[in-house]
Design a protein around this motif. Structure first.
Motif, PDB file in Angstrom:
ATOM      1  N   GLY A 105       3.964  27.166   7.554  1.00  0.00           N
ATOM      2  CA  GLY A 105       4.401  26.746   6.636  1.00  0.00           C
ATOM      3  C   GLY A 105       5.048  27.744   5.065  1.00  0.00           C
ATOM      4  O   GLY A 105       4.447  28.821   4.967  1.00  0.00           O
ATOM      5  N   PRO A 106       6.277  27.330   4.823  1.00  0.00           N
ATOM      6  CA  PRO A 106       6.734  25.882   5.064  1.00  0.00           C
ATOM      7  C   PRO A 106       7.986  25.781   6.300  1.00  0.00           C
ATOM      8  O   PRO A 106       8.871  25.414   5.950  1.00  0.00           O
ATOM      9  CB  PRO A 106       7.558  25.716   3.558  1.00  0.00           C
ATOM     10  CG  PRO A 106       7.753  27.050   3.149  1.00  0.00           C
ATOM     11  CD  PRO A 106       6.693  27.994   3.648  1.00  0.00           C
ATOM     12  N   GLN A 107       7.674  26.770   7.049  1.00  0.00           N
ATOM     13  CA  GLN A 107       8.827  26.930   8.269  1.00  0.00           C
ATOM     14  C   GLN A 107       8.796  25.634   9.123  1.00  0.00           C
ATOM     15  O   GLN A 107       7.858  25.176   9.316  1.00  0.00           O
ATOM     16  CB  GLN A 107       8.736  28.255   8.837  1.00  0.00           C
ATOM     17  CG  GLN A 107       8.747  29.410   8.091  1.00  0.00           C
ATOM     18  CD  GLN A 107       8.604  30.617   8.776  1.00  0.00           C
ATOM     19  OE1 GLN A 107       9.191  30.890   9.776  1.00  0.00           O
ATOM     20  NE2 GLN A 107       7.682  31.277   8.291  1.00  0.00           N
ATOM     21  N   LEU A 108       9.948  25.423   9.733  1.00  0.00           N
ATOM     22  CA  LEU A 108       9.911  24.471  10.934  1.00  0.00           C
ATOM     23  C   LEU A 108      10.268  24.936  12.345  1.00  0.00           C
ATOM     24  O   LEU A 108      11.154  25.998  12.455  1.00  0.00           O
ATOM     25  CB  LEU A 108      11.005  23.380  10.680  1.00  0.00           C
ATOM     26  CG  LEU A 108      11.055  22.689   9.119  1.00  0.00           C
ATOM     27  CD1 LEU A 108      12.474  22.065   8.761  1.00  0.00           C
ATOM     28  CD2 LEU A 108       9.730  21.869   9.040  1.00  0.00           C
ATOM     29  N   LEU A 109       9.779  24.363  13.131  1.00  0.00           N
ATOM     30  CA  LEU A 109       9.864  24.972  14.439  1.00  0.00           C
ATOM     31  C   LEU A 109      10.585  23.684  15.454  1.00  0.00           C
ATOM     32  O   LEU A 109      10.160  22.644  15.407  1.00  0.00           O
ATOM     33  CB  LEU A 109       8.584  25.180  15.386  1.00  0.00           C
ATOM     34  CG  LEU A 109       7.728  26.354  15.196  1.00  0.00           C
ATOM     35  CD1 LEU A 109       6.263  26.513  15.551  1.00  0.00           C
ATOM     36  CD2 LEU A 109       8.728  27.582  15.560  1.00  0.00           C
ATOM     37  N   PRO A 110      11.632  23.745  15.952  1.00  0.00           N
ATOM     38  CA  PRO A 110      12.440  23.098  16.690  1.00  0.00           C
ATOM     39  C   PRO A 110      11.564  22.403  18.010  1.00  0.00           C
ATOM     40  O   PRO A 110      11.208  23.500  18.631  1.00  0.00           O
ATOM     41  CB  PRO A 110      13.890  23.580  17.131  1.00  0.00           C
ATOM     42  CG  PRO A 110      13.633  25.038  17.273  1.00  0.00           C
ATOM     43  CD  PRO A 110      12.521  25.249  16.061  1.00  0.00           C
ATOM     44  N   LEU A 111      11.428  21.151  17.970  1.00  0.00           N
ATOM     45  CA  LEU A 111      10.968  20.741  19.252  1.00  0.00           C
ATOM     46  C   LEU A 111      11.944  20.024  20.184  1.00  0.00           C
ATOM     47  O   LEU A 111      13.046  19.652  19.722  1.00  0.00           O
ATOM     48  CB  LEU A 111       9.977  19.481  18.813  1.00  0.00           C
ATOM     49  CG  LEU A 111       8.698  19.988  17.962  1.00  0.00           C
ATOM     50  CD1 LEU A 111       7.780  18.729  17.775  1.00  0.00           C
ATOM     51  CD2 LEU A 111       7.697  21.111  18.750  1.00  0.00           C
ATOM     52  N   PRO A 112      11.756  19.989  21.680  1.00  0.00           N
ATOM     53  CA  PRO A 112      12.680  19.387  22.435  1.00  0.00           C
ATOM     54  C   PRO A 112      12.912  17.957  22.046  1.00  0.00           C
ATOM     55  O   PRO A 112      11.887  17.231  21.648  1.00  0.00           O
ATOM     56  CB  PRO A 112      11.967  19.631  23.870  1.00  0.00           C
ATOM     57  CG  PRO A 112      11.228  20.712  23.395  1.00  0.00           C
ATOM     58  CD  PRO A 112      10.523  20.759  22.164  1.00  0.00           C
ATOM     59  N   PRO A 113      14.023  17.410  22.017  1.00  0.00           N
ATOM     60  CA  PRO A 113      15.233  17.879  22.747  1.00  0.00           C
ATOM     61  C   PRO A 113      16.147  18.689  21.594  1.00  0.00           C
ATOM     62  O   PRO A 113      17.532  18.905  21.893  1.00  0.00           O
ATOM     63  CB  PRO A 113      16.009  16.801  23.283  1.00  0.00           C
ATOM     64  CG  PRO A 113      15.783  15.601  22.575  1.00  0.00           C
ATOM     65  CD  PRO A 113      14.201  15.987  21.970  1.00  0.00           C
ATOM     66  N   SER A 114      15.620  19.134  20.582  1.00  0.00           N
ATOM     67  CA  SER A 114      16.535  19.839  19.676  1.00  0.00           C
ATOM     68  C   SER A 114      17.399  20.938  19.930  1.00  0.00           C
ATOM     69  O   SER A 114      17.103  21.456  21.106  1.00  0.00           O
ATOM     70  CB  SER A 114      15.616  20.249  18.411  1.00  0.00           C
ATOM     71  OG  SER A 114      14.901  19.337  17.812  1.00  0.00           O
ATOM     72  N   VAL A 115      18.559  21.033  19.635  1.00  0.00           N
ATOM     73  CA  VAL A 115      19.523  22.057  19.887  1.00  0.00           C
ATOM     74  C   VAL A 115      19.668  23.061  18.626  1.00  0.00           C
ATOM     75  O   VAL A 115      19.911  22.527  17.629  1.00  0.00           O
ATOM     76  CB  VAL A 115      20.884  21.616  20.315  1.00  0.00           C
ATOM     77  CG1 VAL A 115      21.808  22.678  20.659  1.00  0.00           C
ATOM     78  CG2 VAL A 115      20.584  20.556  21.473  1.00  0.00           C
ATOM     79  N   HIS A 118      21.608  28.610  19.089  1.00  0.00           N
ATOM     80  CA  HIS A 118      21.615  29.582  20.397  1.00  0.00           C
ATOM     81  C   HIS A 118      21.207  28.770  21.604  1.00  0.00           C
ATOM     82  O   HIS A 118      21.340  29.274  22.760  1.00  0.00           O
ATOM     83  CB  HIS A 118      20.369  30.450  20.122  1.00  0.00           C
ATOM     84  CG  HIS A 118      20.682  31.582  19.160  1.00  0.00           C
ATOM     85  ND1 HIS A 118      21.621  32.514  19.366  1.00  0.00           N
ATOM     86  CD2 HIS A 118      20.102  31.749  17.962  1.00  0.00           C
ATOM     87  CE1 HIS A 118      21.512  33.380  18.337  1.00  0.00           C
ATOM     88  NE2 HIS A 118      20.745  32.792  17.463  1.00  0.00           N
ATOM     89  N   GLY A 119      21.183  27.502  21.324  1.00  0.00           N
ATOM     90  CA  GLY A 119      20.883  26.357  22.673  1.00  0.00           C
ATOM     91  C   GLY A 119      19.817  25.618  22.306  1.00  0.00           C
ATOM     92  O   GLY A 119      19.003  25.325  21.007  1.00  0.00           O
ATOM     93  N   PRO A 120      19.278  24.742  23.386  1.00  0.00           N
ATOM     94  CA  PRO A 120      18.142  23.775  23.427  1.00  0.00           C
ATOM     95  C   PRO A 120      16.787  24.443  23.463  1.00  0.00           C
ATOM     96  O   PRO A 120      16.473  25.171  24.072  1.00  0.00           O
ATOM     97  CB  PRO A 120      18.321  23.008  24.278  1.00  0.00           C
ATOM     98  CG  PRO A 120      19.025  23.791  25.653  1.00  0.00           C
ATOM     99  CD  PRO A 120      19.993  24.899  24.790  1.00  0.00           C
ATOM    100  N   ALA A 121      15.894  23.823  22.507  1.00  0.00           N
ATOM    101  CA  ALA A 121      14.541  24.089  22.408  1.00  0.00           C
ATOM    102  C   ALA A 121      14.083  23.409  23.987  1.00  0.00           C
ATOM    103  O   ALA A 121      14.604  22.421  24.202  1.00  0.00           O
ATOM    104  CB  ALA A 121      13.512  23.731  21.441  1.00  0.00           C
ATOM    105  N   ARG A 122      13.100  23.864  24.502  1.00  0.00           N
ATOM    106  CA  ARG A 122      12.330  23.270  25.578  1.00  0.00           C
ATOM    107  C   ARG A 122      10.846  23.488  25.777  1.00  0.00           C
ATOM    108  O   ARG A 122      10.508  24.402  25.285  1.00  0.00           O
ATOM    109  CB  ARG A 122      13.189  23.516  26.774  1.00  0.00           C
ATOM    110  CG  ARG A 122      13.178  24.972  27.364  1.00  0.00           C
ATOM    111  CD  ARG A 122      13.613  25.268  28.830  1.00  0.00           C
ATOM    112  NE  ARG A 122      13.438  26.747  29.167  1.00  0.00           N
ATOM    113  CZ  ARG A 122      12.163  27.207  29.804  1.00  0.00           C
ATOM    114  NH1 ARG A 122      11.249  26.427  29.811  1.00  0.00           N
ATOM    115  NH2 ARG A 122      12.141  28.448  29.752  1.00  0.00           N
ATOM    116  N   TRP A 123      10.317  22.675  26.389  1.00  0.00           N
ATOM    117  CA  TRP A 123       8.971  22.648  26.660  1.00  0.00           C
ATOM    118  C   TRP A 123       8.577  23.591  27.722  1.00  0.00           C
ATOM    119  O   TRP A 123       9.138  23.503  28.790  1.00  0.00           O
ATOM    120  CB  TRP A 123       8.033  21.429  26.831  1.00  0.00           C
ATOM    121  CG  TRP A 123       8.095  20.523  25.774  1.00  0.00           C
ATOM    122  CD1 TRP A 123       8.768  19.329  25.645  1.00  0.00           C
ATOM    123  CD2 TRP A 123       7.276  20.724  24.548  1.00  0.00           C
ATOM    124  NE1 TRP A 123       8.317  18.858  24.425  1.00  0.00           N
ATOM    125  CE2 TRP A 123       7.441  19.668  23.834  1.00  0.00           C
ATOM    126  CE3 TRP A 123       6.311  22.036  24.127  1.00  0.00           C
ATOM    127  CZ2 TRP A 123       6.808  19.664  22.546  1.00  0.00           C
ATOM    128  CZ3 TRP A 123       5.849  21.705  22.742  1.00  0.00           C
ATOM    129  CH2 TRP A 123       5.962  20.532  22.028  1.00  0.00           C
TER     130      TRP A 123
END
Length: 153
Positions: A105-115, A118-123
């Motif tokens: 915190g206070p940072q955010l991590l993109p979760l799928p299907p977020s883009v 640089h491209g999409p986040a994936r599991w």
């Protein structure tokens, strides 16, 4: 919008719904929606331990060998990175090797299907939907230290 665009939008919405259901409703993770993407708000029980994808496979294997089914994100960028979702450390974050860092915190991590830009986040390994799937920070930290050639203790 053409039929293909419409189908892609429906698929994205379905994936977004599945992420919210799994992560927010089942696991209780705090999620934030930004520009149509879903992000994990770190430091509220969960942080990301970020390593290069090459080491990520080793870390995942070691944690699984210790009985942890840890959720792992693949985050695109200049170099592909893996974010291991682990419980927020108790106390200050210990010193990590230069090739690893904690996203808290206070940072955010993109979760799928977020883009991302640089491209999409994936599991790499999606969460099971049970809070016990998230290991303590110390479990992942021990593996990182061992890989860095440091003594644990």
């Amino acid at each position: 919008m053409d039929v293909i665009g419409s189908c892609a939008a429906v698929e994205y919405a379905n994936e977004l719904h599945a992420t919210v259901e799994r992560c927010a409703l089942r696991l209780g993770w705090p999620l934030v929606l930004v520009d149509g993407n879903v992000h994990l708000a770190t430091d509220r029980g969960v942080v990301g331990l970020l390593v290069g994808a090459r080491f990520g496979g080793h870390l995942l294997g070691e944690l699984r060998g210790r009985g942890w089914e840890v959720p792992v994100l693949a985050l695109p960028g200049v170099a592909l990175r893996w974010a291991f979702l682990v419980r927020t450390p108790v106390g200050p974050v210990p010193r990590l090797p230069a090739w690893a860092r904690v996203v808290s915190g206070p940072q955010l991590l993109p979760l799928p299907p977020s883009v991302t830009g640089h491209g999409p986040a994936r599991w790499v390994h999606a969460p099971t939907g049970h809070p016990a799937c998230v290991p303590p920070f110390a479990a992942a930290f021990e593996v990182v230290l061992a890989a860095a050639g440091h003594a644990i203790g």
